[in-house]
Enzyme design. Structure first.
Site, short mmCIF file in Angstrom:
data_model
loop_
_atom_site.label_atom_id
_atom_site.label_comp_id
_atom_site.label_asym_id
_atom_site.label_seq_id
_atom_site.Cartn_x
_atom_site.Cartn_y
_atom_site.Cartn_z
N HIS A 1 -2.82 -2.90 -5.90
CA HIS A 1 -3.19 -2.47 -4.55
C HIS A 1 -4.70 -2.51 -4.38
O HIS A 1 -5.42 -1.68 -4.91
CB HIS A 1 -2.65 -1.06 -4.29
CG HIS A 1 -2.98 -0.56 -2.92
ND1 HIS A 1 -3.15 0.78 -2.62
CD2 HIS A 1 -3.21 -1.22 -1.74
CE1 HIS A 1 -3.46 0.92 -1.35
NE2 HIS A 1 -3.49 -0.29 -0.80
N SER B 1 0.81 -1.22 0.00
CA SER B 1 0.00 0.00 0.00
C SER B 1 0.84 1.27 0.00
O SER B 1 0.34 2.34 -0.30
CB SER B 1 -0.93 0.01 1.22
OG SER B 1 -0.18 -0.08 2.41
N GLU C 1 -6.00 -0.14 -7.38
CA GLU C 1 -4.95 0.81 -7.75
C GLU C 1 -3.84 0.03 -8.44
O GLU C 1 -3.16 -0.78 -7.82
CB GLU C 1 -4.44 1.51 -6.49
CG GLU C 1 -3.65 2.76 -6.74
CD GLU C 1 -3.30 3.49 -5.44
OE1 GLU C 1 -3.20 4.72 -5.47
OE2 GLU C 1 -3.11 2.82 -4.40
N ASN D 1 -3.05 6.49 -0.79
CA ASN D 1 -2.42 6.68 0.52
C ASN D 1 -1.53 7.92 0.56
O ASN D 1 -1.41 8.58 1.59
CB ASN D 1 -1.63 5.44 0.92
CG ASN D 1 -2.55 4.33 1.37
OD1 ASN D 1 -3.66 4.58 1.83
ND2 ASN D 1 -2.12 3.09 1.22
#
Length: 739
Positions: free
Chosen positions: A449, A428, A461, A499
């Site tokens: 991800h 991540s 992702e 993130n």
């Protein structure tokens, strides 16, 4: 805008009007004008006794063309005669031309009859459908209400309560249910649809079938007092479920106007309300999300090369924890063979058990039959070594966030997997170049991800490095589509897109708390804004271990703008780790219900003492607006950096990533779109002000500063030229140019 209708007249005297506008026969301006012309022709011709309306190639109509909204909104459609007066479509075409016609009409519905498509069908005097047809009014998903008479006709056909449910939830009905409710008059096989519709139209003409315009049916509308009770209940429910949205309340008001003042008055109010909603920020935001979501699979330099996805049948997953088991669940549910590898039998049994539990939960909820469950679980196998990896098409690593462990795994995979096998990591935050440092074939290394729970959350992702081949990206895009995820392709950096954008989210909240703001007031304000939960409740949910591990990556890579708080480490020392330990920022009961915990104050005081921070009295009195801005403007700022660095190809991709990965409210359009609604100049001014008071954490990035100086939106690159050289470091040249 294209599209048309055609008219053909059979020997039985029935005119067949066919809507043609591929792929879903949407109702563009051209189609609507052509529909009126075809109806006028049918009504004027002496050889036409009755009319059937249908759609080409097994689709009635998928609804009004969203691209035409702008034309009607700004009045440009008037030049074509579509909007010569208020309510032209709902009144002149559907009511006065179709419904009031002296010749009966029947809608022959197969495939989609959604939005304006269903509204056209309801203006006919009967509806014949196939069992597989889908009928519904999903306009509220776009921040508007039905605009072609749907708010008036649907309650009169299916009853007030069911009509409210259909409109407020936007859920379509299948043919059989529509028939049971009275929306459809008969269900017939697809190959007999038009023939039976012809006969039905002639039966109406001969008075063997009822000839009652939908708009004036009254048998399913309750007495006024009872109707108002139903409407008020719907209002309360809508307010509870969507407190920030006005258009559900407007929809209910419009329905009520038709019941109280008559359907004609209801049509006028529907048109007027539709026009107001069309110009609202909510509508603009939801339409942006609608198109942005469909645009994520278009990746310049990848999807425009003519590459075809390779066939991927067998996938191996390393790690059977919550994430690995969730990924395995998503894959086997969609037909993939999966090998789940763990380091020992105990962990493997636990991982396989989690997958089985995920499927069992779907059975209990009625989403999966027992037969499908048994077939699905056979696609899953367990493994303790790499021997069975020789013929896998893709491997997804889903182990803990440990760089050296991931490097060893990728080195091993290269030895055991075929040369064409895709090597994907579910990391991540960790830079993929680090993950693949000990691997030779970098062209097949890619990030996959997922977001937890992986079999539920809609985002995937896809992270490419400077060396990831376009073919590998195309292959993973195809997998994403087949497992029903919305894929967003992003570049490689710490935290990638989601993130990275949102790392200031929790850090801003921690900064505010350590300087005097209240933990629970922050969470309440953020939840009221529309997030699923506030930053502190989110920390508890993911666990402090994950929060610290993720945060440490940002401290390492972006030290100049990372806020270093001692609050979470101090709580960890006392065995508080979030929801799993029943104590984090909140206290949790046996049912994991969260309650504010007064013990938090001592940790906040201690964190202030260690950091030498003084309480700012102003922060203790922050309004909800101030909290939202101080938490989300740093997120907008970081999103601008991500965009300027070329990590995302389109600003709209960042919007979808935030909406689907972090739960940013779609009715606000995504983080960049919302930033534009607020205004780049205002965001820049506020961040500048806070950076003077509280440090570098709030400092506006160059991209945001340039957009603000030019008075330009964040999401348009018309006046900014960005050249990006991808590699281990991103060298960015941003030059301001005059428009």
């Amino acid at each position: 805008m294209g599209g048309k209708t055609t008219i053909s007249v059979g020997s039985d005297g029935v005119a067949i009007i066919t809507i043609i506008n591929p792929p879903v026969n949407s109702l563009s301006v051209d189609v609507l004008l052509s529909l009126k012309e075809s109806f006028d022709e049918a009504l004027q011709r002496d050889d036409v006794k009755a009319i059937v309306v249908t759609g080409a190639k097994g689709k009635f109509s998928g609804g009004f063309d969203i691209n035409a909204f702008g034309g009607i909104q700004d009045g440009k459609a008037k030049t074509t005669g579509l909007a010569s007066k208020p309510g032209y479509v709902s009144i002149d075409i559907l009511s006065d031309t179709m419904e009031a016609a002296r010749k009966p009409s029947v809608a022959a519905i197969d495939g989609l009859a959604l939005g304006g498509g269903l509204e056209v069908g309801m203006a006919c005097h009967a509806r014949i459908a196939t069992s597989s047809a889908q009928l519904g009014l999903p306009e509220l998903q776009l921040g508007i209400i039905p605009g072609f008479g749907g708010t008036q006709r649907l309650p009169r056909l299916v009853g007030l309560a069911k009509a409210l449910e259909m409109m407020l939830t936007s859920k379509p009905l299948r043919g059989e249910e529509a028939h049971n409710l009275g929306l459809v008059d008969a269900i017939v096989p697809g190959d007999e649809l038009v023939d039976i519709a012809r006969k039905w139209a002639l039966d109406i003409l001969a008075r063997r079938k009822p000839w009652v315009p939908s708009l004036y049916k009254t048998d399913k509308i309750e007495p006024l007092g009872e109707a108002r009770e139903i409407l008020n209940f719907a209002r309360a429910q809508a307010r509870k479920q969507a407190p920030n949205l006005q258009h559900p309340q407007v929809c209910i008001d419009v329905i009520e106007a038709g019941i109280v003042s008559g359907p004609r008055a209801g049509l006028i109010k529907e048109y007027e309300s539709f026009q107001v909603l069309l110009k609202s920020d909510t509508c603009k935001s939801l339409i942006h999300v609608f198109f942005a979501q469909r645009g994520t699979t278009k990746v310049p330099g990848v999807t425009d090369l003519g590459l075809k996805p390779r066939q991927i049948k067998k996938v191996a997953i390393l790690g059977g924890g919550l994430m690995g088991s969730g990924i395995a669940t998503a894959l086997i549910l969609n037909g993939y063979q999966v090998i789940l590898k763990e380091v020992n039998q105990k962990f493997l049994d636990a991982g396989l058990g989690r997958v089985k539990a995920n499927l069992t939960s779907s059975v209990k909820k009625g989403k999966l039959t027992q037969e499908k469950f048994e077939k699905t679980i056979t696609r899953l196998k367990g493994a303790l070594d790499y021997e069975s990896f020789k013929d896998v098409d893709m491997v997804i690593e889903a182990v803990i966030e440990n760089v050296s462990l991931k490097q060893q795994i990728f080195s091993d995979l290269e030895k055991y997997c075929s040369p064409n096998c895709i090597l994907a990591s579910n990391t991540s935050t960790i830079d993929l170049n680090l993950v693949g440092e000990k691997t030779k074939s970098h062209d097949r290394i890619i990030g996959a991800h997922f977001f937890s729970p992986a079999h539920v959350m809609p985002l995937l992702e896809i992270v490419r490095t400077s060396k990831t081949s376009p073919q590998t990206v195309v292959d993973l895009l195809d997998v994403g589509k087949k497992i029903r995820k919305t894929p967003v392709v992003v570049g490689n950096c710490t935290g990638f897109a989601v993130n990275r954008m949102f790392f200031p989210y929790t850090q801003a909240a921690l900064l505010l708390v350590e300087r005097g703001a209240d933990v629970y007031k922050i969470d309440r304000a953020i939840t009221k804004f529309g997030m699923p939960m506030g930053p502190f409740r989110l920390c508890d949910l993911v666990g402090f271990g994950v929060a610290v591990a993720t945060g440490s990556q940002f401290v390492l890579n972006f030290p100049e703008r990372t806020y270093k708080s001692m609050l979470i480490p101090l709580m960890q020392e006392d065995k508080r780790a979030g929801e799993t330990t029943r104590k984090g920022f909140y206290a949790y009961d046996d049912k994991r219900k969260a309650s504010p915990d007064p013990e938090i104050k001592k940790y906040i005081d201690k964190a202030r003492e260690i950091s030498g921070i003084s309480v700012d009295p102003k922060l203790g009195k922050l309004s909800d607006k101030d909290i939202i801005e101080m938490v989300f403007f740093p997120v907008v700022n970081e999103a601008c950096r991500v965009y300027a660095e070329g990590i995302a190809v389109k600003a709209a991709d960042l919007d979808i990533a935030g909406v689907m990965g972090m739960g940013f409210p779609p009715y606000r359009g995504g983080i960049m779109f919302w930033g534009d609604l607020v205004g780049s100049k205002y965001i820049h001014e506020r961040l500048n002000e806070w950076s003077m008071m509280y440090g570098e954490f709030f400092k506006p990035c160059d991209y945001l500063a340039q957009r603000a100086a030019l008075g330009d939106p964040l999401c348009t690159v018309g006046s900014i030229k960005i050249a990006v050289m991808r590699g281990d470091q991103h060298h960015i040249l941003v030059s301001c140019m005059s428009n």
